[in-house]
Design an enzyme around this catalytic site. Structure first.
Site, short mmCIF file in Angstrom:
data_model
loop_
_atom_site.label_atom_id
_atom_site.label_comp_id
_atom_site.label_asym_id
_atom_site.label_seq_id
_atom_site.Cartn_x
_atom_site.Cartn_y
_atom_site.Cartn_z
N TYR A 119 1.64 2.20 -1.09
CA TYR A 119 0.44 1.89 -1.49
C TYR A 119 0.06 0.39 -1.60
O TYR A 119 1.29 -0.47 -1.77
CB TYR A 119 0.84 2.32 -3.22
CG TYR A 119 -0.49 1.92 -4.02
CD1 TYR A 119 -1.57 2.71 -4.17
CD2 TYR A 119 -0.62 0.78 -4.67
CE1 TYR A 119 -2.70 2.43 -4.98
CE2 TYR A 119 -1.72 0.31 -5.25
CZ TYR A 119 -2.89 1.06 -5.64
OH TYR A 119 -3.88 1.01 -6.25
N GLU A 207 -8.42 -1.25 -1.88
CA GLU A 207 -7.08 -0.04 -1.80
C GLU A 207 -6.90 0.58 -0.86
O GLU A 207 -7.78 1.33 -0.42
CB GLU A 207 -7.34 0.79 -3.48
CG GLU A 207 -6.18 1.53 -3.63
CD GLU A 207 -6.53 2.47 -4.70
OE1 GLU A 207 -7.36 3.55 -4.57
OE2 GLU A 207 -5.76 2.65 -5.74
#
Ligand code: ADP
Ligand code: MG
Length: 397
Positions: A119, A207
Protein backbone atom coordinates in the site's frame (compact mmCIF):
# COMPACT_ATOMS: atom_id res chain seq x y z
CA UNK A 1 -12.21 16.43 -8.14
CA UNK A 2 -11.62 12.72 -8.72
CA UNK A 3 -10.70 10.84 -11.88
CA UNK A 4 -11.00 7.25 -13.07
CA UNK A 5 -8.37 4.55 -12.63
CA UNK A 6 -7.62 4.43 -16.38
CA UNK A 7 -7.01 8.19 -16.45
CA UNK A 8 -4.88 8.04 -13.31
CA UNK A 9 -2.76 5.33 -14.90
CA UNK A 10 -2.18 7.48 -17.99
CA UNK A 11 -0.88 10.22 -15.71
CA UNK A 12 1.32 7.75 -13.84
CA UNK A 13 2.74 6.64 -17.17
CA UNK A 14 3.47 10.26 -18.16
CA UNK A 15 5.48 10.60 -14.97
CA UNK A 16 7.47 7.45 -15.63
CA UNK A 17 5.72 5.25 -13.06
CA UNK A 18 5.31 1.54 -13.89
CA UNK A 19 1.77 0.55 -14.94
CA UNK A 20 0.33 -2.32 -16.98
CA UNK A 21 -0.81 -2.08 -20.56
CA UNK A 22 -4.54 -1.33 -20.62
CA UNK A 23 -7.42 0.16 -22.63
CA UNK A 24 -10.67 1.84 -21.60
CA UNK A 25 -13.76 0.62 -23.47
CA UNK A 26 -17.47 1.44 -23.63
CA UNK A 27 -19.00 -1.77 -24.98
CA UNK A 28 -18.41 -5.50 -25.43
CA UNK A 29 -17.04 -5.35 -28.96
CA UNK A 30 -14.52 -2.68 -27.98
CA UNK A 31 -13.63 -4.88 -25.00
CA UNK A 32 -12.97 -7.82 -27.29
CA UNK A 33 -10.83 -5.74 -29.63
CA UNK A 34 -8.87 -4.29 -26.70
CA UNK A 35 -8.24 -7.72 -25.15
CA UNK A 36 -7.15 -9.10 -28.52
CA UNK A 37 -4.39 -6.49 -28.62
CA UNK A 38 -2.86 -7.92 -25.44
CA UNK A 39 -0.89 -11.11 -25.16
CA UNK A 40 -2.45 -12.68 -22.07
CA UNK A 41 -2.50 -15.27 -20.57
CA UNK A 42 -4.38 -13.16 -18.02
CA UNK A 43 -6.77 -10.31 -18.83
CA UNK A 44 -8.19 -8.22 -16.00
CA UNK A 45 -11.59 -6.61 -16.53
CA UNK A 46 -12.11 -3.59 -14.28
CA UNK A 47 -15.23 -1.47 -13.77
CA UNK A 48 -14.43 2.25 -13.96
CA UNK A 49 -16.33 4.15 -11.29
CA UNK A 50 -15.19 6.89 -8.91
CA UNK A 51 -15.08 4.58 -5.92
CA UNK A 52 -12.73 2.03 -4.43
CA UNK A 53 -13.50 -1.43 -3.11
CA UNK A 54 -14.58 -2.63 -6.55
CA UNK A 55 -12.99 -6.05 -6.21
CA UNK A 56 -15.09 -6.82 -3.15
CA UNK A 57 -18.18 -5.03 -4.46
CA UNK A 58 -21.42 -6.65 -5.59
CA UNK A 59 -23.74 -5.87 -8.47
CA UNK A 60 -27.39 -5.06 -7.93
CA UNK A 61 -28.52 -6.84 -11.09
CA UNK A 62 -28.37 -10.63 -11.27
CA UNK A 63 -27.35 -10.38 -14.95
CA UNK A 64 -23.97 -9.00 -13.89
CA UNK A 65 -23.14 -12.25 -12.13
CA UNK A 66 -21.84 -13.00 -8.64
CA UNK A 67 -18.35 -11.57 -9.07
CA UNK A 68 -17.30 -8.03 -8.10
CA UNK A 69 -16.05 -5.14 -10.24
CA UNK A 70 -12.55 -6.55 -10.90
CA UNK A 71 -12.53 -9.84 -12.79
CA UNK A 72 -9.60 -12.02 -13.79
CA UNK A 73 -10.14 -13.80 -17.10
CA UNK A 74 -8.15 -16.33 -19.10
CA UNK A 75 -9.19 -15.58 -22.69
CA UNK A 76 -10.21 -12.73 -24.96
CA UNK A 77 -13.75 -14.13 -25.22
CA UNK A 78 -14.07 -14.41 -21.44
CA UNK A 79 -12.79 -10.84 -20.99
CA UNK A 80 -15.41 -9.57 -23.48
CA UNK A 81 -18.16 -11.58 -21.75
CA UNK A 82 -17.28 -10.20 -18.30
CA UNK A 83 -17.14 -6.64 -19.68
CA UNK A 84 -20.58 -7.13 -21.20
CA UNK A 85 -21.95 -8.53 -17.91
CA UNK A 86 -20.81 -5.46 -15.97
CA UNK A 87 -21.60 -2.64 -18.42
CA UNK A 88 -24.77 -0.71 -17.65
CA UNK A 89 -25.20 -2.41 -14.29
CA UNK A 90 -24.87 -0.99 -10.79
CA UNK A 91 -21.88 -1.76 -8.65
CA UNK A 92 -22.19 -1.32 -4.89
CA UNK A 93 -18.99 -1.05 -2.85
CA UNK A 94 -18.29 0.17 0.68
CA UNK A 95 -17.38 3.53 -0.89
CA UNK A 96 -20.39 4.03 -3.18
CA UNK A 97 -23.09 3.96 -0.51
CA UNK A 98 -26.14 1.68 -0.86
CA UNK A 99 -27.27 3.21 -4.19
CA UNK A 100 -24.10 2.07 -5.93
CA UNK A 101 -22.77 3.46 -9.20
CA UNK A 102 -23.60 2.57 -12.76
CA UNK A 103 -20.68 1.08 -14.69
CA UNK A 104 -20.40 2.95 -17.99
CA UNK A 105 -16.81 2.15 -18.82
CA UNK A 106 -14.49 -0.82 -18.43
CA UNK A 107 -10.72 -0.97 -18.30
CA UNK A 108 -9.18 -4.04 -19.89
CA UNK A 109 -5.76 -4.59 -18.40
CA UNK A 110 -2.91 -6.97 -18.89
CA UNK A 111 -2.82 -9.34 -15.88
CA UNK A 112 0.21 -9.36 -13.58
CA UNK A 113 1.73 -12.22 -11.61
CA UNK A 114 1.68 -10.93 -8.07
CA UNK A 115 4.17 -11.86 -5.40
CA UNK A 116 3.16 -9.25 -2.79
CA UNK A 117 0.57 -6.47 -2.58
CA UNK A 118 1.74 -3.27 -0.86
CA UNK A 119 0.00 0.00 0.00
CA UNK A 120 1.31 3.45 -0.90
CA UNK A 121 -0.45 6.79 -0.68
CA UNK A 122 0.49 10.46 -0.85
CA UNK A 123 -1.68 12.85 1.13
CA UNK A 124 -1.82 16.36 2.51
CA UNK A 125 -1.32 16.00 6.24
CA UNK A 126 -3.34 18.75 7.87
CA UNK A 127 -1.62 18.33 11.25
CA UNK A 128 1.90 18.97 9.95
CA UNK A 129 0.75 21.01 6.90
CA UNK A 130 3.02 18.83 4.78
CA UNK A 131 2.82 16.30 2.03
CA UNK A 132 3.14 12.86 3.55
CA UNK A 133 3.62 9.32 2.31
CA UNK A 134 1.63 6.51 3.86
CA UNK A 135 3.07 3.05 3.32
CA UNK A 136 2.21 -0.45 4.41
CA UNK A 137 3.33 -3.97 3.58
CA UNK A 138 -0.31 -5.04 3.98
CA UNK A 139 -1.71 -3.69 0.70
CA UNK A 140 -4.62 -5.02 -1.31
CA UNK A 141 -8.30 -5.13 -0.68
CA UNK A 142 -8.24 -5.15 3.15
CA UNK A 143 -6.35 -1.94 3.95
CA UNK A 144 -9.32 -0.61 5.97
CA UNK A 145 -9.11 -3.68 8.23
CA UNK A 146 -5.34 -3.18 8.63
CA UNK A 147 -5.91 0.43 9.72
CA UNK A 148 -8.51 -0.77 12.22
CA UNK A 149 -6.81 -3.85 13.64
CA UNK A 150 -3.06 -3.39 13.22
CA UNK A 151 -2.44 0.36 12.74
CA UNK A 152 1.26 -0.16 13.60
CA UNK A 153 1.62 -1.76 10.16
CA UNK A 154 0.92 1.60 8.51
CA UNK A 155 3.88 3.97 8.39
CA UNK A 156 3.58 7.72 7.75
CA UNK A 157 6.50 9.87 6.55
CA UNK A 158 6.26 13.62 6.06
CA UNK A 159 8.27 15.53 3.48
CA UNK A 160 10.04 18.73 4.42
CA UNK A 161 8.98 21.38 1.89
CA UNK A 162 12.30 23.21 2.39
CA UNK A 163 14.33 20.31 0.98
CA UNK A 164 11.60 18.81 -1.20
CA UNK A 165 11.64 15.08 -1.78
CA UNK A 166 15.07 13.50 -1.19
CA UNK A 167 16.41 10.03 -2.01
CA UNK A 168 16.52 9.43 1.76
CA UNK A 169 12.75 9.90 1.83
CA UNK A 170 12.44 7.31 -0.94
CA UNK A 171 14.66 4.88 0.98
CA UNK A 172 12.56 5.38 4.09
CA UNK A 173 9.44 4.43 2.11
CA UNK A 174 11.26 1.38 0.69
CA UNK A 175 12.21 0.45 4.23
CA UNK A 176 8.61 0.76 5.42
CA UNK A 177 7.57 -1.50 2.51
CA UNK A 178 10.35 -3.97 3.45
CA UNK A 179 11.81 -3.83 -0.05
CA UNK A 180 15.32 -5.09 -0.81
CA UNK A 181 17.82 -5.10 -3.68
CA UNK A 182 16.86 -3.50 -6.99
CA UNK A 183 13.35 -2.77 -5.73
CA UNK A 184 14.76 -0.20 -3.29
CA UNK A 185 16.11 1.89 -6.18
CA UNK A 186 12.85 1.45 -8.08
CA UNK A 187 10.94 2.62 -5.04
CA UNK A 188 13.16 5.71 -4.70
CA UNK A 189 12.49 6.60 -8.33
CA UNK A 190 8.77 5.84 -8.09
CA UNK A 191 8.20 7.85 -4.90
CA UNK A 192 10.21 10.76 -6.27
CA UNK A 193 8.03 10.78 -9.41
CA UNK A 194 4.86 10.48 -7.35
CA UNK A 195 5.87 13.45 -5.23
CA UNK A 196 6.64 15.57 -8.29
CA UNK A 197 3.30 14.61 -9.86
CA UNK A 198 1.41 15.27 -6.63
CA UNK A 199 2.82 18.80 -6.34
CA UNK A 200 2.79 19.73 -10.03
CA UNK A 201 -0.79 18.56 -10.55
CA UNK A 202 -2.20 20.07 -7.34
CA UNK A 203 -3.39 16.72 -6.01
CA UNK A 204 -4.89 16.30 -2.60
CA UNK A 205 -4.88 12.51 -2.64
CA UNK A 206 -2.99 9.82 -4.49
CA UNK A 207 -3.41 6.18 -3.57
CA UNK A 208 -1.72 3.17 -5.13
CA UNK A 209 -3.36 0.09 -3.66
CA UNK A 210 -1.99 -2.32 -4.48
CA UNK A 211 1.53 -1.43 -5.45
CA UNK A 212 2.81 -4.89 -6.28
CA UNK A 213 6.08 -6.72 -6.28
CA UNK A 214 5.85 -8.99 -9.30
CA UNK A 215 6.71 -12.67 -9.13
CA UNK A 216 9.79 -12.15 -11.28
CA UNK A 217 10.71 -8.96 -9.40
CA UNK A 218 9.98 -5.31 -10.02
CA UNK A 219 7.29 -2.91 -8.85
CA UNK A 220 4.03 -2.01 -10.58
CA UNK A 221 1.11 0.30 -9.77
CA UNK A 222 -1.90 -2.01 -10.10
CA UNK A 223 -4.58 0.39 -8.92
CA UNK A 224 -4.63 4.19 -8.74
CA UNK A 225 -6.94 6.69 -7.13
CA UNK A 226 -6.35 10.41 -7.49
CA UNK A 227 -8.06 13.48 -6.10
CA UNK A 228 -7.30 17.06 -7.14
CA UNK A 229 -7.72 20.32 -5.25
CA UNK A 230 -10.85 21.94 -6.70
CA UNK A 231 -9.50 25.41 -5.96
CA UNK A 232 -6.49 24.79 -8.21
CA UNK A 233 -8.36 23.43 -11.24
CA UNK A 234 -8.28 26.82 -12.96
CA UNK A 235 -4.57 26.27 -13.57
CA UNK A 236 -4.85 22.56 -14.44
CA UNK A 237 -6.78 22.53 -17.72
CA UNK A 238 -5.51 19.06 -18.65
CA UNK A 239 -6.82 17.67 -15.36
CA UNK A 240 -10.12 19.52 -15.65
CA UNK A 241 -10.57 17.88 -19.06
CA UNK A 242 -10.61 14.49 -17.28
CA UNK A 243 -13.68 15.42 -15.25
CA UNK A 244 -16.54 12.93 -15.55
CA UNK A 245 -19.69 14.77 -14.51
CA UNK A 246 -21.78 11.59 -14.64
CA UNK A 247 -19.87 10.44 -11.55
CA UNK A 248 -20.82 13.49 -9.54
CA UNK A 249 -23.87 14.18 -7.42
CA UNK A 250 -26.41 16.15 -9.54
CA UNK A 251 -27.09 18.62 -6.78
CA UNK A 252 -23.40 19.17 -6.05
CA UNK A 253 -22.80 19.74 -9.76
CA UNK A 254 -25.60 22.31 -9.95
CA UNK A 255 -24.27 24.01 -6.80
CA UNK A 256 -20.77 24.24 -8.26
CA UNK A 257 -22.18 26.19 -11.23
CA UNK A 258 -23.28 28.87 -8.77
CA UNK A 259 -20.06 28.67 -6.77
CA UNK A 260 -21.91 27.40 -3.70
CA UNK A 261 -20.16 25.18 -1.19
CA UNK A 262 -22.63 22.31 -1.07
CA UNK A 263 -22.23 18.71 0.00
CA UNK A 264 -25.13 16.27 -0.14
CA UNK A 265 -25.72 14.17 3.00
CA UNK A 266 -28.20 11.48 3.98
CA UNK A 267 -30.42 13.27 6.55
CA UNK A 268 -33.84 14.90 6.37
CA UNK A 269 -33.23 18.55 7.25
CA UNK A 270 -32.06 20.83 4.45
CA UNK A 271 -29.80 23.64 5.66
CA UNK A 272 -29.06 27.02 4.15
CA UNK A 273 -26.37 28.78 6.11
CA UNK A 274 -23.69 31.42 5.55
CA UNK A 275 -20.16 30.64 6.63
CA UNK A 276 -18.56 27.20 6.85
CA UNK A 277 -18.20 27.38 10.63
CA UNK A 278 -21.83 28.32 11.16
CA UNK A 279 -22.86 25.61 8.69
CA UNK A 280 -20.99 22.99 10.71
CA UNK A 281 -22.41 24.32 13.99
CA UNK A 282 -25.90 24.14 12.45
CA UNK A 283 -25.36 20.53 11.41
CA UNK A 284 -24.09 19.69 14.90
CA UNK A 285 -27.06 21.22 16.63
CA UNK A 286 -29.53 19.48 14.32
CA UNK A 287 -27.92 16.19 15.34
CA UNK A 288 -28.00 17.24 18.99
CA UNK A 289 -31.74 17.81 18.69
CA UNK A 290 -32.20 14.30 17.31
CA UNK A 291 -32.33 14.70 13.52
CA UNK A 292 -29.83 14.53 10.64
CA UNK A 293 -28.80 17.24 8.16
CA UNK A 294 -29.55 16.57 4.48
CA UNK A 295 -26.68 18.73 3.32
CA UNK A 296 -23.88 21.10 4.13
CA UNK A 297 -24.43 24.42 2.41
CA UNK A 298 -22.48 27.62 2.76
CA UNK A 299 -23.95 30.34 0.54
CA UNK A 300 -20.82 32.39 1.13
CA UNK A 301 -20.21 36.00 1.98
CA UNK A 302 -21.34 38.03 -1.02
CA UNK A 303 -24.22 35.88 -2.25
CA UNK A 304 -26.72 37.50 -4.58
CA UNK A 305 -30.48 36.88 -4.65
CA UNK A 306 -29.91 34.71 -7.72
CA UNK A 307 -27.39 32.56 -5.87
CA UNK A 308 -29.64 32.20 -2.84
CA UNK A 309 -32.54 31.25 -5.12
CA UNK A 310 -30.39 28.57 -6.76
CA UNK A 311 -29.31 27.24 -3.37
CA UNK A 312 -32.87 27.02 -2.14
CA UNK A 313 -33.96 25.20 -5.29
CA UNK A 314 -31.14 22.67 -4.88
CA UNK A 315 -32.26 21.96 -1.31
CA UNK A 316 -35.92 21.54 -2.26
CA UNK A 317 -35.05 19.24 -5.17
CA UNK A 318 -33.76 16.64 -2.69
CA UNK A 319 -36.62 14.19 -2.00
CA UNK A 320 -35.10 13.31 1.39
CA UNK A 321 -35.63 16.86 2.65
CA UNK A 322 -38.56 16.91 5.09
CA UNK A 323 -37.90 20.39 6.44
CA UNK A 324 -35.64 23.38 5.78
CA UNK A 325 -33.65 25.47 8.20
CA UNK A 326 -32.35 28.82 7.01
CA UNK A 327 -29.78 30.07 9.50
CA UNK A 328 -28.13 33.34 8.56
CA UNK A 329 -25.85 35.49 10.64
CA UNK A 330 -25.61 38.58 8.49
CA UNK A 331 -22.16 40.12 8.43
CA UNK A 332 -21.04 40.70 4.87
CA UNK A 333 -24.11 38.70 3.82
CA UNK A 334 -27.21 40.80 4.21
CA UNK A 335 -30.34 39.32 5.73
CA UNK A 336 -32.57 41.10 3.22
CA UNK A 337 -30.77 39.46 0.30
CA UNK A 338 -31.27 36.04 1.86
CA UNK A 339 -34.93 36.81 2.53
CA UNK A 340 -35.48 37.92 -1.06
CA UNK A 341 -33.76 34.80 -2.39
CA UNK A 342 -35.94 32.54 -0.24
CA UNK A 343 -39.16 34.32 -1.25
CA UNK A 344 -38.12 34.27 -4.93
CA UNK A 345 -37.25 30.57 -4.86
CA UNK A 346 -40.49 29.58 -3.14
CA UNK A 347 -42.42 31.59 -5.75
CA UNK A 348 -40.71 29.54 -8.46
CA UNK A 349 -40.71 26.05 -6.97
CA UNK A 350 -43.28 26.13 -4.15
CA UNK A 351 -42.74 24.90 -0.64
CA UNK A 352 -43.86 21.38 0.30
CA UNK A 353 -42.12 21.15 3.70
CA UNK A 354 -41.90 23.23 6.89
CA UNK A 355 -39.44 26.13 6.79
CA UNK A 356 -37.75 27.66 9.83
CA UNK A 357 -35.88 30.92 9.33
CA UNK A 358 -33.46 32.44 11.77
CA UNK A 359 -31.98 35.76 10.72
CA UNK A 360 -29.56 37.86 12.72
CA UNK A 361 -27.16 40.70 11.92
CA UNK A 362 -26.94 43.15 9.03
CA UNK A 363 -30.34 44.35 7.76
CA UNK A 364 -32.12 41.83 9.96
CA UNK A 365 -35.30 43.91 10.27
CA UNK A 366 -35.52 44.43 6.50
CA UNK A 367 -35.08 40.69 6.05
CA UNK A 368 -37.77 39.82 8.56
CA UNK A 369 -40.11 42.35 6.94
CA UNK A 370 -39.62 40.79 3.50
CA UNK A 371 -40.51 37.36 4.86
CA UNK A 372 -43.40 38.58 7.01
CA UNK A 373 -44.91 40.53 4.12
CA UNK A 374 -44.70 37.54 1.80
CA UNK A 375 -47.36 34.83 1.66
CA UNK A 376 -44.77 32.31 2.94
CA UNK A 377 -45.71 30.04 5.77
CA UNK A 378 -42.52 30.49 7.78
CA UNK A 379 -41.72 29.49 11.35
CA UNK A 380 -39.59 32.32 12.78
CA UNK A 381 -36.81 31.55 15.26
CA UNK A 382 -34.69 33.81 17.45
CA UNK A 383 -31.45 31.93 17.94
CA UNK A 384 -29.68 28.81 16.76
CA UNK A 385 -30.93 26.59 19.58
CA UNK A 386 -34.53 27.73 19.12
CA UNK A 387 -34.25 27.30 15.32
CA UNK A 388 -32.91 23.76 15.51
CA UNK A 389 -35.52 22.75 18.05
CA UNK A 390 -38.33 24.16 15.91
CA UNK A 391 -37.28 22.51 12.66
CA UNK A 392 -36.67 19.12 14.31
CA UNK A 393 -40.08 19.35 15.99
CA UNK A 394 -41.75 20.32 12.72
CA UNK A 395 -40.19 17.34 10.95
CA UNK A 396 -40.40 14.70 13.66
CA UNK A 397 -43.61 15.90 15.33
P1 ADP B 1 -10.33 -2.11 -5.94
O1 ADP B 1 -9.31 -1.56 -5.01
O2 ADP B 1 -11.33 -1.09 -6.38
O3 ADP B 1 -10.95 -3.36 -5.41
P2 ADP B 1 -8.07 -2.98 -7.60
O4 ADP B 1 -7.66 -2.37 -8.89
O5 ADP B 1 -7.18 -2.72 -6.43
O6 ADP B 1 -9.58 -2.54 -7.31
O7 ADP B 1 -8.21 -4.54 -7.82
C1 ADP B 1 -8.53 -5.44 -6.77
C2 ADP B 1 -7.55 -6.58 -6.75
O8 ADP B 1 -7.54 -7.23 -8.02
C3 ADP B 1 -6.10 -6.17 -6.51
O9 ADP B 1 -5.81 -6.08 -5.13
C4 ADP B 1 -5.34 -7.27 -7.21
O10 ADP B 1 -5.21 -8.39 -6.35
C5 ADP B 1 -6.26 -7.68 -8.37
N1 ADP B 1 -5.83 -7.02 -9.63
C6 ADP B 1 -6.16 -5.79 -10.07
N2 ADP B 1 -5.58 -5.49 -11.25
C7 ADP B 1 -4.84 -6.57 -11.58
C8 ADP B 1 -3.96 -6.90 -12.67
N3 ADP B 1 -3.75 -6.04 -13.68
N4 ADP B 1 -3.37 -8.13 -12.65
C9 ADP B 1 -3.57 -8.99 -11.63
N5 ADP B 1 -4.37 -8.74 -10.59
C10 ADP B 1 -5.00 -7.56 -10.55
MG1 MG C 1 -7.37 -1.15 -5.01
Amino acid sequence: MNIHEYQAKQLLKQYGCPVSDGRAVLNASEAEAAAAEMDGPLWVVKAQIHAGGRGKGTFKEAAAGEKGGVRLTKSVAEAAAEAKAMLGNTLVTHQTGPDGKQVNRIYIEDGSDIDRELYLAVLLDRVTSRVSFVASTEGGMDIEAVAEETPEKIVTLTIDPATGFTPENGKAVADALKLTGAEVDQCVELTSNLYRMFVEKDMDMLEINPLIVMENGGLKCLDAKMGFDGNALFRQPDILALRDETEEDDKELEASKYDLSYIALDGEIGCMVNGAGLAMATMDIIKLKGAEPANFLDVGGGATTEKVTAAFKIITSDPNVKGILVNIFGGIMRCDVIAEGVVQAVKEVGLQVPLVVRLEGTKVQEGKDIINNSPLDVIAADDLDDAAEKIVKAVKG
